[in-house]
Enzyme design. Structure first.
Site, PDB file in Angstrom:
ATOM      1  CD  GLU A  84       5.445   1.945   2.106  1.00  0.00           C
ATOM      2  OE1 GLU A  84       6.477   1.248   2.069  1.00  0.00           O
ATOM      3  OE2 GLU A  84       5.240   2.889   1.327  1.00  0.00           O
ATOM      4  CD1 TRP A 125       5.455   9.671   1.955  1.00  0.00           C
ATOM      5  CD2 TRP A 125       4.493  10.548   3.770  1.00  0.00           C
ATOM      6  NE1 TRP A 125       5.718   8.834   3.015  1.00  0.00           N
ATOM      7  CE2 TRP A 125       5.137   9.341   4.138  1.00  0.00           C
ATOM      8  CE3 TRP A 125       3.830  11.267   4.751  1.00  0.00           C
ATOM      9  CZ2 TRP A 125       5.146   8.854   5.454  1.00  0.00           C
ATOM     10  CZ3 TRP A 125       3.829  10.778   6.052  1.00  0.00           C
ATOM     11  CH2 TRP A 125       4.488   9.582   6.390  1.00  0.00           C
ATOM     12  CG  ASP A 126       9.859  10.498   1.575  1.00  0.00           C
ATOM     13  OD1 ASP A 126       8.724  10.035   1.350  1.00  0.00           O
ATOM     14  OD2 ASP A 126      10.863   9.785   1.712  1.00  0.00           O
ATOM     15  CE  LYS A 136       9.202   0.455   5.148  1.00  0.00           C
ATOM     16  NZ  LYS A 136       8.888   0.663   3.743  1.00  0.00           N
ATOM     17  CD  GLN A 137       7.013   4.308   7.111  1.00  0.00           C
ATOM     18  OE1 GLN A 137       7.220   3.385   6.324  1.00  0.00           O
ATOM     19  NE2 GLN A 137       7.111   5.581   6.762  1.00  0.00           N
TER      20      GLN A 137
HETATM   21  C1  BGC Z   1       8.527   4.379   3.247  1.00  0.00           C
HETATM   22  C2  BGC Z   1       7.678   5.506   2.716  1.00  0.00           C
HETATM   23  C3  BGC Z   1       8.578   6.524   2.048  1.00  0.00           C
HETATM   24  C4  BGC Z   1       9.428   5.864   0.978  1.00  0.00           C
HETATM   25  C5  BGC Z   1      10.423   6.825   0.361  1.00  0.00           C
HETATM   26  C6  BGC Z   1       9.342   3.788   2.121  1.00  0.00           C
HETATM   27  O1  BGC Z   1      10.176   2.801   2.606  1.00  0.00           O
HETATM   28  O2  BGC Z   1       7.712   3.391   3.820  1.00  0.00           O
HETATM   29  O3  BGC Z   1       6.948   6.108   3.759  1.00  0.00           O
HETATM   30  O4  BGC Z   1       7.810   7.533   1.484  1.00  0.00           O
HETATM   31  O5  BGC Z   1      10.147   4.803   1.545  1.00  0.00           O
HETATM   32  O6  BGC Z   1      11.295   7.327   1.313  1.00  0.00           O
END
Ligand code: BGC
Length: 726
Positions: free
Chosen positions: A463, A321-322, A576-577
Site C-alpha cells: 500500500e 481480502w485477508d 510495506k508488505q
Molecule cells: C494491509 C492490507 C490488509 C489490511 C487489513 C493493511 O495494513 O496493508 O493488506 O488487508 O491491513 O489487515
C-alpha cells in the site's frame, strides 16, 4: 495443550492482554479484560455483522453493553489491581477448551482475599456468555459485591446505541437498545446463580445496572456467583429470544454448559489441532492462531471474519481480502460449513459491490476494500492521519485496490473444488464471478503497441505505492479471474446444462461471457527480466534504491505513515508488505523455481513487513525455494504476533491494534503448505518434507471430501493415512 498465561499484574499490558486473552464464537468477541474493568481498560463485547455510524465519523462494528461487570469492595476499597497493588495475579486462557481465567490475591489490613474467575463463550448458542466468579477470604470479613451490566461502553468512533428500556425482573436484567443509524435492536441480558443467601439490592448508578450483595464471609469459604449472560441483535424478537436462551441456560446450569463447551472444543481440536514435535513455541503459536480462527468463525451467510477478528472496532470491524486469501484455507481443511459462510457472505455482498462499481462509473461488481453488511464499502478516502500533524492523509485504498475481486473469485473456485458444492454456483456464485470479471473488463485499458490489456492506476498489496500501473499481483489475478470464471461456467454446464443455459439467457450474459473468453491470454502479465525478477509495477525499478535501515533514519515519528503522497517510502523501492512474493506464494504453479528464488532474494531486503500479512507469504515462498530456516523466523513472527504483541499498533495517528487473523491464517498456510509441502490434486493429497532442524515432526489432519486424512511429516518422510487406514 499449554495454557497462554501470565503471572504478575502488568498495567501497561492491559490493552494487549485484552487481545491476547480474547474469547469469541463468531457472534461476538469478549476482550480478555477483568470483571472490574470498564471502558477505560477497553472492555468490549464486540459484535459481528452489525454496524453503525455516528455523524461523519467512521462507520464501525458495535460494542454491546458489558454483562460481566463485577466488583468487590472491602469497606471503601475496591479490589481492582489498577487501584491497589495485588499480592499476586495470574491471567490466562486455556485454548484447549476456550476458557479465560484469572486469580488475584489482595491484601487488606490483616485479610487476604482471593478473587478467581473463569468465563467462556457458548459455541452452539452463540449469543451466550458465562462466568463463574469466586471470592474467598482467609478470615471472617464483610464484603460488598456488585454485579450486573455496565452500560458505559468503549467505542472508537462515537456512540452507537440508544437505550430504550432497562428491565429488572425475577433476578434478570435486560437492557434493550437500538442502533442509532439503522434502528436495529441490540439486547443484553444477565442473571446470576449464587451459592450464598443474600438479597440483592438493585442499583442504577454511574451508567451501571447492578445488584449489590452484602456478604458476611466466613474464613476459607467460597462465595460463588455464576453469571448467565448474553447478547442478541437484529432479530425483531431479540429480547424474547435472548430471554428464552438465558433462562434455559440457567436452568441447565453452569456445569452442564461447561461440559458442553469442553466437548465442543475436544471435537474441534481433534480435527484442527496441530502437533509440532520438538518445538513447543511453534506448537503453542500455531494452535493459538487456530484457536483465534475457530473463535471467529462466521455463524451465518450474512457474516464473515473481520481483519481484526472480534477484538474490537479497529478497521471498522470490516472484512478485507485477508479472509479469502489467508484464513479461508484453514476452514476449507477443517470446517466446510464456515468456509461456505465465508463465500456466501461475498455472494450476498454482490449488492454492495455492484453499487460501488456503479458509483465509480464501472460495470459489474467492485468489491469493498473494507466490507460491512451486504458488501457495503466502509473504507473512506482518508484512512490514516498524519502522526505529526494529525491531518487526515488521502489514500486510494478504497478506489484502487481492485485486486480484492480476484481474492473473492479465487475463494469461490477453491471452495467449489474442495467441497464439490456445485449448487453454490447457481445460488449466486457464477453471477458473482461473472460480475467481478465484468468489472475488470471495463477497468482494463488497451495498449495499442503491445496489443494487451493493462490495469492502470491501481494499488497492489504493497500500500505504500499508490496509483501505479500494472501491478504484477493485480494483473495476474485479473487473468486468473477470467480463467476461473470460464472454468466455473463449464463446471456448472457439466452438472446441469439446461440450468446454465437458462441462467445465461435470464441474465443476458452471452456477450459478456464471449468477451471474457476473448480476454483470456490478453492481459499484460509482467514477466521476469533478465535477472529473473518481476517488476512490482511499471517504473518500480527506477525508484530510489535504499536499504530499510537507511530509510528508517528518515522517519521523524515512531508512528509515521510511510506511504501516501508524502511518505518516506513512496519514492523508494522499500515496500510495506509482500507483493510479488504474495503472487508467487499463492499461485506457485505459475512460476519456476529460478524465478521464485530470484524474486525472494530481491524483494526480501526491500520489504518492511509493516503489515501482518507479509511474513507468512515470505515463509511460504522461502519453504518452496529450499530456505526453511529463513522461513522459520517469518512463520514464528506470524504465529506469535498477538502473543508477543509486536504488531504495529498505529498507522499514522490511527490505532490499528487487535487480533491479526490474517497472520493466524498465514501461519497455518506456512506450516502445512510451506514446511509440510501439502498439495491438493483434486481429492488426492500429497505432502513433502521441508522442515527446519528446529522441528522434528508435524502432525495434522485434513478433511478432504468428507474423509479425514492424517498427515505426518518428519525430517525425512511425509506420510498420509486416510481415516479407514489406507
Ligand atoms: C494491509 C492490507 C490488509 C489490511 C487489513 C493493511 O495494513 O496493508 O493488506 O488487508 O491491513 O489487515
Amino acid at each position: 495443550m499449554k495454557n497462554i498465561e501470565h503471572k504478575g499484574f502488568r498495567k501497561n499490558e492491559i490493552i494487549l492482554d485484552g487481545i491476547r486473552y480474547l474469547l469469541g464464537n463468531g457472534y461476538f468477541g469478549y476482550r480478555g479484560t477483568l470483571s472490574e474493568y470498564t471502558k477505560a481498560e477497553m472492555v468490549a463485547l464486540n459484535l459481528n455483522g452489525i454496524y453503525d455510524q455516528m455523524g461523519e465519523l467512521w462507520r464501525e462494528s458495535i460494542n454491546a453493553f458489558n454483562p460481566l461487570y463485577t466488583i468487590v469492595r472491602v469497606r471503601d476499597t475496591e479490589l481492582n489491581p489498577t487501584k491497589i497493588k495485588p499480592v499476586s495475579h495470574v491471567q490466562g486462557i486455556r485454548i484447549e477448551d476456550g476458557v479465560f481465567y484469572r486469580e488475584t490475591v489482595f491484601s487488606i489490613k490483616d485479610h487476604q482475599i482471593k478473587i478467581s474467575s473463569e468465563r467462556f463463550a457458548d459455541q452452539k448458542q452463540r449469543q451466550l456468555l458465562y462466568e463463574r466468579y469466586v471470592i474467598k477470604s482467609d478470615s471472617n470479613l464483610k464484603v460488598d459485591l456488585y454485579t450486573g451490566i455496565d452500560l458505559d461502553v468503549y467505542n472508537l468512533s462515537g456512540k452507537h446505541l440508544e437505550i430504550l428500556d432497562q428491565v429488572d425482573e425475577a433476578d434478570f436484567f435486560f437492557v434493550k437498545a437500538r442502533t442509532k443509524q439503522l434502528g436495529l435492536p441490540v439486547v443484553v441480558g444477565e442473571t446470576t446463580t449464587r451459592n450464598f443467601d443474600a438479597k440483592g439490592e438493585v442499583l442504577n448508578q454511574n451508567n451501571k445496572l447492578l445488584r449489590h450483595y452484602s456478604i458476611q464471609m466466613e474464613a476459607e469459604s467460597e462465595y460463588i456467583i455464576e453469571k448467565f449472560t448474553g447478547v442478541c441483535h437484529t432479530r425483531f424478537d431479540s429480547y424474547e429470544h435472548l430471554d428464552m436462551l438465558v433462562t434455559k441456560a440457567q436452568k441447565l446450569g453452569y456445569l452442564r454448559k461447561f461440559t458442553e463447551n469442553k466437548a465442543f472444543w475436544r471435537e474441534k481440536w481433534d480435527i484442527s489441532g496441530i502437533e509440532v514435535i520438538g518445538d513447543d513455541d511453534a506448537e503453542l503459536g500455531i494452535n493459538y492462531s487456530i484457536y483465534q480462527l475457530i473463535s471467529s468463525r462466521p455463524y451465518s451467510d450474512r457474516v464473515s471474519i473481520p481483519a481484526r477478528g472480534l477484538s474490537g472496532q479497529v478497521y471498522k470491524g470490516a472484512v478485507f481480502w485477508d479472509t479469502e486469501m489467508f484464513m479461508l484455507p484453514f476452514f476449507l481443511n477443517t470446517d466446510l460449513e464456515s468456509a461456505r459462510h465465508i463465500v456466501m457472505y461475498r455472494i450476498i455482498g454482490l449488492k454492495g459491490a455492484k453499487s460501488k462499481a456503479e458509483a465509480y462509473g464501472f460495470k459489474g461488481a467492485f468489491y469493498a476494500w473494507e466490507s460491512q453488511e451486504d458488501g457495503y464499502e466502509a473504507c473512506s478516502d482518508y484512512n490514516i492521519t498524519d502522526a505529526l500533524t494529525g491531518e487526515p492523509v488521502r489514500t486510494y485504498f478504497r478506489e484502487k485496490q481492485i485486486h480484492i475481486n480476484g481474492a473473492i473469485v479465487n475463494a469461490l473456485g477453491r471452495y467449489v473444488e474442495r467441497s464439490g458444492d456445485i449448487d453454490i454456483l447457481f445460488l449466486g456464485g457464477l453471477e458473482m464471478a461473472i460480475e467481478c470479471s465484468k468489472f475488470y473488463l471495463d477497468y482494463l485499458t488497451y495498449n495499442r503497441d503491445t496489443k494487451l490489456y493493462e490495469a492502470l492506476q491501481v494499488i497492489g498489496p504493497d500500500e505504500y505505492h499508490e496509483l501505479v500501473d500494472n501491478n504484477a499481483y493485480t494483473n495476474y489475478l485479473i487473468d486468473f479471474v477470467f480463467d476461473k470464471t470460464i472454468e466455473l461456467i463449464e463446471l456448472a454446464r457439466e452438472e446441469n446444462p439446461g440450468k446454465i443455459a437458462q441462467f445465461i439467457k435470464d441474465k443476458d450474459y452471452q456477450a459478456e461471457i464471449q468477451k471474457i473468453r476473448q480476454m483470456r491470454q490478453k492481459v499484460y502479465l509482467p514477466g521476469p527480466d533478465d535477472t529473473n525478477v518481476i517488476e512490482q509495477f511499471s517504473g518500480y525499478f527506477e525508484l530510489e534504491d535504499i536499504t530499510l535501515a537507511d530509510l528508517k533514519k528518515r522517519i521523524k515519528h515512531p508512528n509515521e505513515y510511510l506511504g501516501g503522497k508524502d511518505g518516506v517510502a513512496t519514492p523508494t523501492k522499500i515496500i510495506k508488505q509482500a507483493d510479488v512474493v504474495t503472487l508467487l506464494a499463492l499461485l506457485p504453479e505459475k512460476f519456476t523455481k529460478v524465478v521464485k528464488k530470484a524474486n525472494f532474494n530481491y524483494y526480501e531486503p526491500k520489504t518492511e513487513h509493516g503489515s501482518s500479512l507479509s511474513a507468512s507469504m515470505h515463509a511460504l515462498l522461502a519453504c518452496d525455494i529450499g530456505k526453511p530456516n529463513y522461513a522459520y523466523e517469518h512463520f514464528m513472527s506470524s504465529a506469535l504476533i498477538d502473543l508477543n504483541g509486536k504488531a504495529k499498533q498505529f498507522a499514522g495517528g490511527i490505532y490499528i491494534g487487535g487480533t491479526h487473523l490474517a497472520a493466524c491464517g498465514g501461519a497455518y498456510l506456512a506450516l502445512i503448505y510451506g514446511f509440510c509441502g501439502l498439495k491438493h490434486h483434486n481429492y488426492v493429497l500429497s505432502a513433502d518434507t521441508r522442515l527446519t532442524s528446529k522441528i522434528k515432526e508435524v502432525r495434522f489432519k485434513i478433511l478432504n471430501k468428507n474423509r479425514l486424512a492424517a498427515i505426518k511429516v518428519t525430517g525425512t518422510t511425509a506420510n498420509i493415512t486416510w481415516e479407514n487406514g489406507k
